[in-house]
Design a protein around this motif. Structure first.
Motif, PDB file in Angstrom:
ATOM      1  N   ILE A   1      -1.995  12.034 -37.920  1.00 56.55           N
ATOM      2  CA  ILE A   1      -2.894  11.154 -38.172  1.00 56.55           C
ATOM      3  C   ILE A   1      -2.175   9.817 -38.418  1.00 56.55           C
ATOM      4  O   ILE A   1      -1.340   9.704 -39.411  1.00 56.55           O
ATOM      5  CB  ILE A   1      -3.856  11.658 -39.495  1.00 56.55           C
ATOM      6  N   THR A   2      -2.693   8.861 -37.736  1.00 52.93           N
ATOM      7  CA  THR A   2      -1.993   7.529 -37.781  1.00 52.93           C
ATOM      8  C   THR A   2      -3.082   6.359 -38.267  1.00 52.93           C
ATOM      9  O   THR A   2      -4.237   6.596 -37.839  1.00 52.93           O
ATOM     10  CB  THR A   2      -1.267   7.061 -36.545  1.00 52.93           C
ATOM     11  N   GLU A   3      -2.752   5.771 -39.209  1.00 48.35           N
ATOM     12  CA  GLU A   3      -3.502   4.735 -39.728  1.00 48.35           C
ATOM     13  C   GLU A   3      -2.907   3.505 -39.704  1.00 48.35           C
ATOM     14  O   GLU A   3      -1.738   3.209 -40.043  1.00 48.35           O
ATOM     15  CB  GLU A   3      -4.209   4.946 -41.226  1.00 48.35           C
ATOM     16  N   ARG A   4      -3.669   2.195 -39.066  1.00 49.99           N
ATOM     17  CA  ARG A   4      -3.192   1.112 -39.039  1.00 49.99           C
ATOM     18  C   ARG A   4      -4.157  -0.187 -39.509  1.00 49.99           C
ATOM     19  O   ARG A   4      -5.460   0.070 -39.057  1.00 49.99           O
ATOM     20  CB  ARG A   4      -2.503   0.670 -37.846  1.00 49.99           C
ATOM     21  N   GLU A   5      -3.677  -1.250 -39.878  1.00 43.87           N
ATOM     22  CA  GLU A   5      -4.517  -2.408 -40.033  1.00 43.87           C
ATOM     23  C   GLU A   5      -4.024  -3.519 -39.248  1.00 43.87           C
ATOM     24  O   GLU A   5      -2.859  -3.591 -39.258  1.00 43.87           O
ATOM     25  CB  GLU A   5      -4.605  -2.829 -41.492  1.00 43.87           C
ATOM     26  N   VAL A   6      -4.859  -3.879 -37.950  1.00 43.60           N
ATOM     27  CA  VAL A   6      -4.266  -4.907 -37.093  1.00 43.60           C
ATOM     28  C   VAL A   6      -5.284  -5.870 -36.802  1.00 43.60           C
ATOM     29  O   VAL A   6      -6.273  -5.958 -37.155  1.00 43.60           O
ATOM     30  CB  VAL A   6      -4.007  -4.082 -35.600  1.00 43.60           C
ATOM     31  N   SER A   7      -4.425  -6.974 -36.323  1.00 45.97           N
ATOM     32  CA  SER A   7      -5.351  -8.244 -35.849  1.00 45.97           C
ATOM     33  C   SER A   7      -5.653  -8.014 -34.441  1.00 45.97           C
ATOM     34  O   SER A   7      -4.516  -8.183 -33.481  1.00 45.97           O
ATOM     35  CB  SER A   7      -4.524  -9.607 -35.940  1.00 45.97           C
ATOM     36  N   PRO A   8      -6.885  -7.810 -33.849  1.00 45.60           N
ATOM     37  CA  PRO A   8      -6.928  -7.697 -32.400  1.00 45.60           C
ATOM     38  C   PRO A   8      -6.788  -8.875 -31.587  1.00 45.60           C
ATOM     39  O   PRO A   8      -7.142  -9.920 -31.947  1.00 45.60           O
ATOM     40  CB  PRO A   8      -8.665  -7.446 -32.448  1.00 45.60           C
ATOM     41  N   GLU A   9      -5.741  -8.733 -30.631  1.00 39.19           N
ATOM     42  CA  GLU A   9      -5.726 -10.029 -29.715  1.00 39.19           C
ATOM     43  C   GLU A   9      -6.666  -9.839 -28.619  1.00 39.19           C
ATOM     44  O   GLU A   9      -6.958  -8.938 -27.755  1.00 39.19           O
ATOM     45  CB  GLU A   9      -4.243  -9.584 -28.957  1.00 39.19           C
ATOM     46  N   ARG A  10      -7.716 -10.833 -28.572  1.00 42.62           N
ATOM     47  CA  ARG A  10      -8.712 -10.961 -27.682  1.00 42.62           C
ATOM     48  C   ARG A  10      -9.647  -9.946 -27.886  1.00 42.62           C
ATOM     49  O   ARG A  10     -10.111  -9.287 -26.639  1.00 42.62           O
ATOM     50  CB  ARG A  10      -8.153 -11.260 -26.302  1.00 42.62           C
ATOM     51  N   GLY A  11      -9.768  -9.076 -28.835  1.00 38.06           N
ATOM     52  CA  GLY A  11     -10.557  -7.860 -29.119  1.00 38.06           C
ATOM     53  C   GLY A  11      -9.773  -6.754 -28.640  1.00 38.06           C
ATOM     54  O   GLY A  11     -10.416  -5.637 -28.640  1.00 38.06           O
ATOM     55  N   ILE A  12      -8.617  -6.745 -28.465  1.00 41.18           N
ATOM     56  CA  ILE A  12      -7.983  -5.439 -27.900  1.00 41.18           C
ATOM     57  C   ILE A  12      -7.025  -4.875 -28.834  1.00 41.18           C
ATOM     58  O   ILE A  12      -6.271  -5.669 -29.705  1.00 41.18           O
ATOM     59  CB  ILE A  12      -7.115  -5.873 -26.547  1.00 41.18           C
TER      60      ILE A  12
ATOM     61  N   PHE B   1     -10.924   6.211 -34.746  1.00 40.11           N
ATOM     62  CA  PHE B   1     -11.815   5.615 -35.570  1.00 40.11           C
ATOM     63  C   PHE B   1     -11.648   4.299 -35.824  1.00 40.11           C
ATOM     64  O   PHE B   1     -10.650   3.696 -36.110  1.00 40.11           O
ATOM     65  CB  PHE B   1     -11.892   6.566 -36.989  1.00 40.11           C
ATOM     66  N   ILE B   2     -12.745   3.516 -35.894  1.00 38.49           N
ATOM     67  CA  ILE B   2     -12.822   2.007 -36.114  1.00 38.49           C
ATOM     68  C   ILE B   2     -13.333   1.635 -37.189  1.00 38.49           C
ATOM     69  O   ILE B   2     -14.775   2.087 -37.272  1.00 38.49           O
ATOM     70  CB  ILE B   2     -13.201   1.319 -34.836  1.00 38.49           C
ATOM     71  N   GLU B   3     -12.750   1.426 -38.424  1.00 41.98           N
ATOM     72  CA  GLU B   3     -13.211   1.161 -39.673  1.00 41.98           C
ATOM     73  C   GLU B   3     -14.328   2.360 -39.929  1.00 41.98           C
ATOM     74  O   GLU B   3     -15.517   2.189 -40.572  1.00 41.98           O
ATOM     75  CB  GLU B   3     -14.368  -0.274 -39.588  1.00 41.98           C
ATOM     76  N   GLY B   4     -13.536   3.430 -40.052  1.00 38.36           N
ATOM     77  CA  GLY B   4     -14.361   4.605 -40.549  1.00 38.36           C
ATOM     78  C   GLY B   4     -15.140   5.429 -39.548  1.00 38.36           C
ATOM     79  O   GLY B   4     -15.756   6.545 -39.893  1.00 38.36           O
ATOM     80  N   VAL B   5     -15.592   4.675 -38.407  1.00 33.70           N
ATOM     81  CA  VAL B   5     -16.596   5.319 -37.379  1.00 33.70           C
ATOM     82  C   VAL B   5     -15.775   5.633 -36.125  1.00 33.70           C
ATOM     83  O   VAL B   5     -14.948   5.194 -35.593  1.00 33.70           O
ATOM     84  CB  VAL B   5     -17.548   4.301 -37.114  1.00 33.70           C
ATOM     85  N   LEU B   6     -16.024   7.201 -35.726  1.00 32.25           N
ATOM     86  CA  LEU B   6     -15.705   7.405 -34.479  1.00 32.25           C
ATOM     87  C   LEU B   6     -15.998   6.545 -33.370  1.00 32.25           C
ATOM     88  O   LEU B   6     -17.393   6.621 -33.106  1.00 32.25           O
ATOM     89  CB  LEU B   6     -16.159   8.974 -34.287  1.00 32.25           C
ATOM     90  N   ALA B   7     -14.967   6.030 -32.542  1.00 33.01           N
ATOM     91  CA  ALA B   7     -15.118   4.950 -31.476  1.00 33.01           C
ATOM     92  C   ALA B   7     -15.219   5.711 -30.230  1.00 33.01           C
ATOM     93  O   ALA B   7     -15.491   5.256 -29.164  1.00 33.01           O
ATOM     94  CB  ALA B   7     -14.520   3.753 -31.704  1.00 33.01           C
ATOM     95  N   SER B   8     -14.155   6.556 -30.174  1.00 29.86           N
ATOM     96  CA  SER B   8     -13.781   7.266 -28.857  1.00 29.86           C
ATOM     97  C   SER B   8     -12.767   8.398 -28.634  1.00 29.86           C
ATOM     98  O   SER B   8     -12.349   8.600 -29.948  1.00 29.86           O
ATOM     99  CB  SER B   8     -13.033   6.087 -27.898  1.00 29.86           C
ATOM    100  N   VAL B   9     -13.272   9.243 -27.947  1.00 25.35           N
ATOM    101  CA  VAL B   9     -12.345  10.520 -27.671  1.00 25.35           C
ATOM    102  C   VAL B   9     -11.874  10.610 -26.317  1.00 25.35           C
ATOM    103  O   VAL B   9     -12.380  10.517 -25.435  1.00 25.35           O
ATOM    104  CB  VAL B   9     -13.314  11.813 -27.863  1.00 25.35           C
ATOM    105  N   PHE B  10     -10.346  10.790 -26.495  1.00 29.34           N
ATOM    106  CA  PHE B  10      -9.819  10.993 -25.269  1.00 29.34           C
ATOM    107  C   PHE B  10      -9.075  12.258 -25.344  1.00 29.34           C
ATOM    108  O   PHE B  10      -8.463  12.650 -25.979  1.00 29.34           O
ATOM    109  CB  PHE B  10      -8.360  10.125 -25.045  1.00 29.34           C
ATOM    110  N   GLU B  11      -9.268  13.193 -23.927  1.00 27.17           N
ATOM    111  CA  GLU B  11      -8.971  14.483 -23.813  1.00 27.17           C
ATOM    112  C   GLU B  11      -8.182  14.572 -22.418  1.00 27.17           C
ATOM    113  O   GLU B  11      -8.633  14.033 -21.534  1.00 27.17           O
ATOM    114  CB  GLU B  11      -9.989  15.389 -23.716  1.00 27.17           C
ATOM    115  N   PHE B  12      -6.901  15.236 -22.762  1.00 25.07           N
ATOM    116  CA  PHE B  12      -6.361  15.460 -21.352  1.00 25.07           C
ATOM    117  C   PHE B  12      -5.461  16.694 -21.503  1.00 25.07           C
ATOM    118  O   PHE B  12      -5.041  17.302 -22.499  1.00 25.07           O
ATOM    119  CB  PHE B  12      -5.367  14.043 -20.897  1.00 25.07           C
ATOM    120  N   ASP B  13      -4.870  17.264 -20.300  1.00 24.23           N
ATOM    121  CA  ASP B  13      -4.138  18.402 -20.234  1.00 24.23           C
ATOM    122  C   ASP B  13      -2.641  18.028 -20.060  1.00 24.23           C
ATOM    123  O   ASP B  13      -2.460  17.192 -19.006  1.00 24.23           O
ATOM    124  CB  ASP B  13      -4.877  19.396 -19.145  1.00 24.23           C
ATOM    125  N   VAL B  14      -1.870  18.800 -20.670  1.00 22.23           N
ATOM    126  CA  VAL B  14      -0.117  18.757 -20.442  1.00 22.23           C
ATOM    127  C   VAL B  14       0.072  20.061 -19.604  1.00 22.23           C
ATOM    128  O   VAL B  14      -0.169  21.024 -20.324  1.00 22.23           O
ATOM    129  CB  VAL B  14       0.513  18.247 -21.713  1.00 22.23           C
TER     130      VAL B  14
END
Length: 90
Positions: free
Chosen positions: A44-55, A76-89
């Protein structure tokens, strides 16, 4: 990840789940905090960042000793699930 926001700072959280405990989760988190679940499968990684052009972004690489199988990254963005990425190795 592209965000539509005027906020100067964004708090995000990433839950990265592996199918089994890896040999290592790598170096300590330099820009935020990282914790690992008691079974060693979830970082679990948590950061506070300044988005560059919204990225905002983060990156990982598959390393020797990483388990094969399904990987899931929940962002999660501001505590709300924003996206899920799934892939297989393999």
């Amino acid at each position: 990840m592209l965000l539509r926001t005027d906020k100067p700072k964004i708090k995000w959280r990433e839950e990265f789940t592996l199918p089994a405990k890896p040999d290592t989760w790598g170096n300590p988190e330099p820009l935020g905090t990282r914790s690992v679940s008691t079974d060693g499968r979830v970082s679990i990684t948590e950061r506070e960042v300044s988005p560059e052009r919204g990225i905002i972004f983060n990156s990982w690489a598959v390393a020797p000793g990483d388990p094969k199988g399904r990987y899931v990254i929940r962002v999660f963005i501001e505590g709300v699930l924003a996206s899920v990425f799934e892939f297989d190795v393999q």
